[in-house]
Design a protein around this motif. Sequence first.
Motif, PDB file in Angstrom:
ATOM      1  N   THR A  71       0.831  -1.207   0.000  1.00  0.00           N
ATOM      2  CA  THR A  71       0.000   0.000   0.000  1.00  0.00           C
ATOM      3  C   THR A  71       0.865   1.256   0.000  1.00  0.00           C
ATOM      4  N   LYS A  72       1.891   1.282   0.840  1.00  0.00           N
ATOM      5  CA  LYS A  72       2.780   2.449   0.899  1.00  0.00           C
ATOM      6  C   LYS A  72       3.486   2.674  -0.432  1.00  0.00           C
ATOM      7  N   ALA A  73       3.919   1.589  -1.064  1.00  0.00           N
ATOM      8  CA  ALA A  73       4.607   1.722  -2.350  1.00  0.00           C
ATOM      9  C   ALA A  73       3.658   2.265  -3.413  1.00  0.00           C
ATOM     10  N   ALA A  74       2.429   1.761  -3.427  1.00  0.00           N
ATOM     11  CA  ALA A  74       1.460   2.227  -4.421  1.00  0.00           C
ATOM     12  C   ALA A  74       1.084   3.687  -4.185  1.00  0.00           C
ATOM     13  N   LEU A  75       0.894   4.066  -2.927  1.00  0.00           N
ATOM     14  CA  LEU A  75       0.542   5.452  -2.615  1.00  0.00           C
ATOM     15  C   LEU A  75       1.652   6.415  -3.028  1.00  0.00           C
ATOM     16  N   ALA A  76       2.891   5.982  -2.839  1.00  0.00           N
ATOM     17  CA  ALA A  76       4.031   6.825  -3.241  1.00  0.00           C
ATOM     18  C   ALA A  76       4.026   7.035  -4.749  1.00  0.00           C
ATOM     19  N   PHE A  77       3.680   5.993  -5.485  1.00  0.00           N
ATOM     20  CA  PHE A  77       3.600   6.130  -6.941  1.00  0.00           C
ATOM     21  C   PHE A  77       2.437   7.027  -7.342  1.00  0.00           C
ATOM     22  N   TYR A  78       1.260   6.812  -6.720  1.00  0.00           N
ATOM     23  CA  TYR A  78       0.078   7.609  -7.047  1.00  0.00           C
ATOM     24  C   TYR A  78       0.324   9.100  -6.816  1.00  0.00           C
ATOM     25  N   ALA A  79       1.104   9.409  -5.788  1.00  0.00           N
ATOM     26  CA  ALA A  79       1.334  10.814  -5.420  1.00  0.00           C
ATOM     27  C   ALA A  79       2.053  11.589  -6.520  1.00  0.00           C
ATOM     28  N   THR A  80       2.812  10.880  -7.351  1.00  0.00           N
ATOM     29  CA  THR A  80       3.598  11.570  -8.380  1.00  0.00           C
ATOM     30  C   THR A  80       3.084  11.325  -9.796  1.00  0.00           C
ATOM     31  N   ASP A  81       2.074  10.475  -9.933  1.00  0.00           N
ATOM     32  CA  ASP A  81       1.562  10.145 -11.268  1.00  0.00           C
ATOM     33  C   ASP A  81       0.620  11.238 -11.762  1.00  0.00           C
ATOM     34  N   LYS A  82       0.911  11.819 -12.918  1.00  0.00           N
ATOM     35  CA  LYS A  82       0.114  12.945 -13.413  1.00  0.00           C
ATOM     36  C   LYS A  82      -1.311  12.536 -13.758  1.00  0.00           C
ATOM     37  N   HIS A  83      -1.509  11.312 -14.197  1.00  0.00           N
ATOM     38  CA  HIS A  83      -2.861  10.876 -14.548  1.00  0.00           C
ATOM     39  C   HIS A  83      -3.716  10.670 -13.296  1.00  0.00           C
ATOM     40  N   ILE A  84      -3.124  10.043 -12.264  1.00  0.00           N
ATOM     41  CA  ILE A  84      -3.846   9.880 -10.999  1.00  0.00           C
ATOM     42  C   ILE A  84      -4.215  11.241 -10.422  1.00  0.00           C
ATOM     43  N   ASN A  85      -3.318  12.194 -10.537  1.00  0.00           N
ATOM     44  CA  ASN A  85      -3.564  13.523  -9.988  1.00  0.00           C
ATOM     45  C   ASN A  85      -4.529  14.358 -10.827  1.00  0.00           C
TER      46      ASN A  85
END
Length: 489
Positions: free
Chosen positions: A248-262
């Motif tokens: 979960t922590k690894a995925a959240l770290a990726f989501y935080a920087t992904d332009k599409h998720i944001n």
Amino acid sequence: MRIFIFGIGGTGSRVLRSLTMLLASGVKLNQKALTIVPIVIDTDAHNGDTARTRDILRTYYSVRKNFIGKTINSESDAFFSSEIKSFNRLDNNSNDSADLDVQFNFQNQDNTFANFIGFNALSEINKNAIELFYNDSLDEFPELHLNLSVGFKGNPNIGSVVFNDLMYSPHFKNLESSFTQNDRVFIISSIFGGTGSSGFPTLVKLIRTSTNNNLAQTKIGAITVMPYFNVESDDNSAINSAIFDTKTKAALAFYATDKHINSINALYYIADNNQAGSLPNVEGGKDQVNDSHVVELISATAIINFINKPDNDLIFPTCYEFGTEQNGIPISFKDFTSDTKEKYFKSMAKFAFAAQIATTLIPQLSDSNFYGPKELNIANFLGMKNEYDGILSFFNSFKAWSAEEMNNSNNGRAFNSFNFTATKHINTIIEGKTVKTGFLDGGMNKKWVSERLTKNAISQPKDTPIGEKYLTMLFKTAENCLEEFGQLP
């Protein structure tokens, strides 16, 4: 307006099942001409959770066809008021529930991962490079030899590669070509396995980079479900709940920087740290059938929240969390806010009354006026095997989903909602509160229910179709029950 709701993996399927129960109970939506289009995405084509969700959606569709009048729409609080349509019927008016398709298929999903990427045809240099990232050992859990037909077994690194292939599937291409300016998308995924955590960002990327501008710029809502259960320890299984938090922590770290998720307009987060119980460790297939969980029900309310938001509230990306007033273990109605109870649980309570009346009390009331040929002619109605059995099946599924499955302590946090054990009254149906009964007054007993069923049957126009008349009678009687019962605990 159409809302395309993607349920990714097992959690996605289970949240879609909870959403179907909420829609059946008449949770009110703020969009009059609304169509729900549910879509399951999972390489595990024979997953038990997916099959159960598909079956309940088909039953919902059949009930609407046989019991809902033309004046009912999604703004109503009537049972089964929201239209559900499958993505393979967007351009036709088929009435057959048997061909209702809710699952996107992948290309070559029966292959191993090695076959999927064409490993054997690669040069030795490229094979060596691939083996640096994917385990080729046959000793434990070889990633290159993983059979994709049972899902990714908690390997998002494999899932990301496979999900990219979704853009070439006929199902996605059909969605892309038919998507209009007024449509929206909602995505359900977990973040601690392989299918959801990889499928979610990939699907958002495919939408935002679509050649159809309507799809690329659509309003997107999504819920990211963080760990809310454990699975039994099994050295022979690739699934290990001890590393759910790490994933979960690894995925959240990726989501935080992904332009599409944001770029998502409304992103909902939910988790439950009370994971005392353990579910069976089943890696996939028809045996993976988990009991419903209160987290899945709450996740479904996020979808309703998104549907009800006007476009002006979805201009800027915003994150939401869900909270209760008390941390009850087990949890019950009293632990939720008054707003949650009014918007969601009040409708569920009405449906619970109707379900118990339909499945338990009506069969005992054959001497009542509403039962006879001058009103509903239930005896003849019982002969309409497919239609009547269909709605009773849905009511029984609701009872099992709400009172048995969610009340399972193995879930980690049981939800005490309804009690359907009484067979001669419905005084105790809502956990935590009982209707008072006097010395001569049985409360909401069979006689009380029979009188209201008869009144609510007689009050309808004589030319009302029997199915619509039956469901309206149940709805009005359930409203009478809730009035008698008073506020939820």
